[in-house]
Design a protein around this motif. Structure first.
Motif, PDB file in Angstrom:
ATOM      1  N   LEU A   1       0.833  -1.204   0.000  1.00 12.17           N
ATOM      2  CA  LEU A   1       0.000   0.000   0.000  1.00 12.17           C
ATOM      3  C   LEU A   1       0.866   1.251   0.000  1.00 12.17           C
ATOM      4  N   GLY A   2       2.014   1.178   0.681  1.00 12.76           N
ATOM      5  CA  GLY A   2       2.916   2.326   0.709  1.00 12.76           C
ATOM      6  C   GLY A   2       3.482   2.670  -0.655  1.00 12.76           C
ATOM      7  N   LYS A   3       3.601   1.644  -1.515  1.00 12.07           N
ATOM      8  CA  LYS A   3       4.100   1.843  -2.886  1.00 12.07           C
ATOM      9  C   LYS A   3       2.968   1.983  -3.899  1.00 12.07           C
ATOM     10  N   GLN A   4       1.731   2.067  -3.405  1.00 14.72           N
ATOM     11  CA  GLN A   4       0.553   2.124  -4.286  1.00 14.72           C
ATOM     12  C   GLN A   4       0.575   0.961  -5.270  1.00 14.72           C
ATOM     13  N   ALA A   5       0.829  -0.228  -4.704  1.00 11.90           N
ATOM     14  CA  ALA A   5       0.990  -1.426  -5.530  1.00 11.90           C
ATOM     15  C   ALA A   5      -0.119  -2.449  -5.295  1.00 11.90           C
ATOM     16  N   ALA A   6      -1.165  -2.070  -4.589  1.00  7.71           N
ATOM     17  CA  ALA A   6      -2.300  -2.956  -4.341  1.00  7.71           C
ATOM     18  C   ALA A   6      -3.498  -2.117  -3.928  1.00  7.71           C
ATOM     19  N   ILE A   7      -4.684  -2.732  -4.018  1.00  6.70           N
ATOM     20  CA  ILE A   7      -5.934  -2.056  -3.671  1.00  6.70           C
ATOM     21  C   ILE A   7      -6.683  -2.894  -2.634  1.00  6.70           C
ATOM     22  N   VAL A   8      -7.182  -2.237  -1.596  1.00 10.64           N
ATOM     23  CA  VAL A   8      -8.017  -2.899  -0.600  1.00 10.64           C
ATOM     24  C   VAL A   8      -9.477  -2.800  -1.024  1.00 10.64           C
ATOM     25  N   VAL A   9     -10.144  -3.942  -1.094  1.00 12.01           N
ATOM     26  CA  VAL A   9     -11.574  -3.969  -1.424  1.00 12.01           C
ATOM     27  C   VAL A   9     -12.321  -4.473  -0.194  1.00 12.01           C
ATOM     28  N   ARG A  10     -13.284  -3.723   0.263  1.00 13.00           N
ATOM     29  CA  ARG A  10     -13.924  -4.028   1.543  1.00 13.00           C
ATOM     30  C   ARG A  10     -15.165  -4.899   1.412  1.00 13.00           C
ATOM     31  N   ASP A  11     -15.666  -5.060   0.196  1.00 11.36           N
ATOM     32  CA  ASP A  11     -16.855  -5.881   0.007  1.00 11.36           C
ATOM     33  C   ASP A  11     -16.978  -6.251  -1.462  1.00 11.36           C
ATOM     34  N   ALA A  12     -18.065  -6.926  -1.801  1.00  9.35           N
ATOM     35  CA  ALA A  12     -18.282  -7.389  -3.165  1.00  9.35           C
ATOM     36  C   ALA A  12     -18.361  -6.231  -4.153  1.00  9.35           C
ATOM     37  N   ALA A  13     -19.020  -5.150  -3.753  1.00  8.41           N
ATOM     38  CA  ALA A  13     -19.167  -4.006  -4.654  1.00  8.41           C
ATOM     39  C   ALA A  13     -17.814  -3.389  -4.999  1.00  8.41           C
ATOM     40  N   GLU A  14     -16.939  -3.288  -4.006  1.00 11.86           N
ATOM     41  CA  GLU A  14     -15.624  -2.706  -4.262  1.00 11.86           C
ATOM     42  C   GLU A  14     -14.751  -3.641  -5.101  1.00 11.86           C
ATOM     43  N   LEU A  15     -14.899  -4.942  -4.909  1.00 11.36           N
ATOM     44  CA  LEU A  15     -14.163  -5.874  -5.765  1.00 11.36           C
ATOM     45  C   LEU A  15     -14.637  -5.759  -7.211  1.00 11.36           C
ATOM     46  N   GLN A  16     -15.943  -5.647  -7.402  1.00  8.46           N
ATOM     47  CA  GLN A  16     -16.476  -5.490  -8.753  1.00  8.46           C
ATOM     48  C   GLN A  16     -15.955  -4.201  -9.395  1.00  8.46           C
ATOM     49  N   SER A  17     -15.926  -3.114  -8.642  1.00  9.49           N
ATOM     50  CA  SER A  17     -15.423  -1.844  -9.173  1.00  9.49           C
ATOM     51  C   SER A  17     -13.950  -1.952  -9.546  1.00  9.49           C
ATOM     52  N   PHE A  18     -13.177  -2.647  -8.719  1.00  7.03           N
ATOM     53  CA  PHE A  18     -11.746  -2.822  -8.997  1.00  7.03           C
ATOM     54  C   PHE A  18     -11.533  -3.624 -10.274  1.00  7.03           C
ATOM     55  N   VAL A  19     -12.216  -4.748 -10.384  1.00  5.31           N
ATOM     56  CA  VAL A  19     -12.048  -5.586 -11.575  1.00  5.31           C
ATOM     57  C   VAL A  19     -12.516  -4.840 -12.824  1.00  5.31           C
ATOM     58  N   ALA A  20     -13.641  -4.140 -12.720  1.00  3.34           N
ATOM     59  CA  ALA A  20     -14.156  -3.380 -13.861  1.00  3.34           C
ATOM     60  C   ALA A  20     -13.154  -2.317 -14.302  1.00  3.34           C
ATOM     61  N   ARG A  21     -12.536  -1.638 -13.355  1.00  3.46           N
ATOM     62  CA  ARG A  21     -11.558  -0.619 -13.709  1.00  3.46           C
ATOM     63  C   ARG A  21     -10.347  -1.238 -14.394  1.00  3.46           C
ATOM     64  N   CYS A  22      -9.902  -2.396 -13.901  1.00  5.84           N
ATOM     65  CA  CYS A  22      -8.775  -3.088 -14.537  1.00  5.84           C
ATOM     66  C   CYS A  22      -9.109  -3.482 -15.973  1.00  5.84           C
ATOM     67  N   LEU A  23     -10.357  -3.871 -16.202  1.00 13.02           N
ATOM     68  CA  LEU A  23     -10.767  -4.271 -17.555  1.00 13.02           C
ATOM     69  C   LEU A  23     -10.866  -3.083 -18.500  1.00 13.02           C
ATOM     70  N   VAL A  24     -11.288  -1.947 -17.983  1.00 12.28           N
ATOM     71  CA  VAL A  24     -11.503  -0.768 -18.823  1.00 12.28           C
ATOM     72  C   VAL A  24     -10.227   0.065 -18.965  1.00 12.28           C
ATOM     73  N   GLU A  25      -9.485   0.201 -17.864  1.00 14.03           N
ATOM     74  CA  GLU A  25      -8.266   1.020 -17.855  1.00 14.03           C
ATOM     75  C   GLU A  25      -7.044   0.113 -17.763  1.00 14.03           C
ATOM     76  N   SER A  26      -6.553  -0.289 -18.896  1.00 14.68           N
ATOM     77  CA  SER A  26      -5.422  -1.221 -18.910  1.00 14.68           C
ATOM     78  C   SER A  26      -4.170  -0.604 -18.299  1.00 14.68           C
ATOM     79  N   THR A  27      -3.993   0.710 -18.445  1.00 17.01           N
ATOM     80  CA  THR A  27      -2.802   1.346 -17.865  1.00 17.01           C
ATOM     81  C   THR A  27      -2.861   1.334 -16.335  1.00 17.01           C
ATOM     82  N   PHE A  28      -4.062   1.479 -15.771  1.00 22.29           N
ATOM     83  CA  PHE A  28      -4.212   1.400 -14.318  1.00 22.29           C
ATOM     84  C   PHE A  28      -3.746   0.041 -13.816  1.00 22.29           C
ATOM     85  N   ALA A  29      -4.212  -1.016 -14.467  1.00 22.41           N
ATOM     86  CA  ALA A  29      -3.845  -2.373 -14.047  1.00 22.41           C
ATOM     87  C   ALA A  29      -2.353  -2.631 -14.245  1.00 22.41           C
TER      88      ALA A  29
END
Length: 449
Positions: free
Chosen positions: A368-396
């Motif tokens: 987290l200190g290196k901004q190298a991972a994301i904390v997802v607190r529930d199903a909705a946040e996991l879905q948002s994370f995966v969706a962002r990775c699919l749409v924003e390839s540079t983010f992933a």
């Protein structure tokens, strides 16, 4: 104290007998190795005249940890014999798969007769305990036998420290008998010293798990498994690894919601415990998705229409991480305290995990200190994370690259550990290495108390 412990262990075994019997019948657990566990009747070494490094790893995670250490030690000391013990059935199976033809066996339980018998048979030069194995009778017996004792990749979580603190008086002699405590970070070092480990025997090495992680997605094991599963270059693989309930359901829900818009998305699920493979298979059956079992790929072949794979084989997760672009590290949305996230980080996957990761607090802080991972607190946040990775390839890709760079920066603990063990083998425990001032402070505080 030894006989008091023997009585306590017998009472615990009697109390646990119904559960052990149920698990044996229902899940096939606790069936093997009882002669070795109860009586110390371990295999005989090829020659007891050669020096011996006895490595003990409780289960799968610790067994994986040993790989770089074994490779380095055998390269530098080909005259030594390495023997490996483990506690769990899954750990034993993985050790056989990974380290045979070396001698592999179940570790004795901490009864005086079993540990003394096993030590008499093996006659190790050094007994090496991975991470946190404080067994009073075993360590005392090793000391009486003239065997040096080392804890490597030592870790002592806040929860474990609180528990051990309640019996610190009993543990003092055990910790004093350990010749080397090689720890992952300063916080763990201070806790070991506060419990009774001599500060001069506590050394900071970093985490060996960074060294054992593969960083090459093109490694033979990952290539073989990817081909077996029919994974194409155009696929985007989401791997939910080391999961516990209800994380499989959450990952499946995310997949079902996102796959209609992203037909190249593929889901891989690896439950943490083998006894849950059938439970997760039933969950997939009820979902209506087209899926396959990893265990049947060799015979049935991959189904090009199946976009979900249940990995129901022990010991392959490290290679499967190399096949994914998006990672969810399980055991982190429930109460288990997380699982090892170093392996997906080393491959440069975009990593996510839940908020409950106290068992890997130091690694999480680094990521987290290196901004190298994301904390997802529930199903909705996991879905948002995966969706962002699919749409924003540079983010992933940037997330994964930062994780990979972090792993590279943290490597080197195995070399430092081997150097300390070599010094221990020469019966000269790092006399030129002064104790860290803060560790000495904890030792003085303990003595004053």
């Amino acid at each position: 104290m030894a006989y008091v412990l023997n009585v306590a262990y017998v009472l615990l075994l009697i109390a646990a007998a119904p559960y052990l019997l149920y698990s044996r019948i229902r899940h096939g657990k606790y069936r093997d190795g009882w002669r070795q566990k109860l009586w110390g009747d371990v295999p005989r070494r090829r020659s007891r005249r050669t020096p011996c490094l006895w490595l003990h790893a409780v289960s799968v995670g610790e067994v994986n940890l040993l790989q770089p250490l074994i490779a380095r030690w055998e390269k530098s000391h080909p005259d030594w014999e390495i023997v490996i013990s483990t506690t769990t059935q899954t750990g034993y199976a993985l050790a056989q798969k990974r380290y045979a033809p070396r001698m592999i066996f179940y570790a004795p339980l901490d009864f005086t007769w079993s540990v003394e018998t096993s030590l008499r048979i093996i006659r190790p030069t050094i007994l090496v305990l991975a991470e946190l194995e404080l067994w009073p009778n075993w360590i005392a017996a090793a000391q009486r036998a003239g065997t040096k004792v080392a804890v490597i990749n030592g870790r002592l979580s806040a929860k474990s420290f609180r528990g051990y603190s309640r019996i610190a008086g009993w543990l003092h002699s055990t910790l004093a008998a350990i010749d080397l405590v090689a720890v992952q970070n300063t916080e763990y070092a201070e806790r070991f010293v506060a419990l009774g480990a001599p500060a001069k025997n506590v050394c900071l090495t970093g985490s060996m798990k960074f060294d054992g992680a593969s960083m090459d997605r093109g490694n033979p094991a990952t290539r073989k498994l990817s081909a077996l599963a029919g994974i194409q270059d155009s696929d985007v693989v989401l791997l939910a690894g080391s999961t516990q309930a209800p994380e499989e359901q959450i990952a499946l829900d995310v997949f079902q919601k996102l796959s209609p818009q992203h037909p190249n998305l593929k889901l891989l699920i690896t439950p943490r415990h083998p006894e849950r493979f059938d439970e997760v298979a039933a969950l997939l059956d009820r979902s209506g998705v087209r899926w396959q079992r990893r265990s049947r790929l060799e015979t049935a072949g991959s189904d090009p229409l199946a976009r979900v794979l249940l990995i129901d084989v022990v010991g392959e997760l490290g290679a499967w991480w190399g096949a994914c672009q998006i990672a969810f590290v399980g055991g982190s949305l429930g109460r288990r305290g997380g699982q090892n996230m170093i392996e997906p980080a080393a491959y440069g996957a975009a990593i996510s995990f839940g908020p409950n990761t106290w068992n890997f607090k130091d690694v999480v802080q680094l990521l987290l200190g290196k901004q190298a991972a994301i904390v997802v607190r529930d199903a909705a946040e996991l879905q948002s994370f995966v969706a962002r990775c699919l749409v924003e390839s540079t983010f992933a890709s940037h997330l994964g690259q930062r994780a990979k760079e972090l792993v590279l920066q943290q490597q080197g603990a195995t070399d430092r550990t081997v150097t300390l063990l070599e010094t221990l083998a020469a019966k000269n425990l790092a006399p030129t290495l002064p104790a860290h001032p803060s560790w000495k402070k904890h030792e003085n505080k303990r003595r004053a108390g």
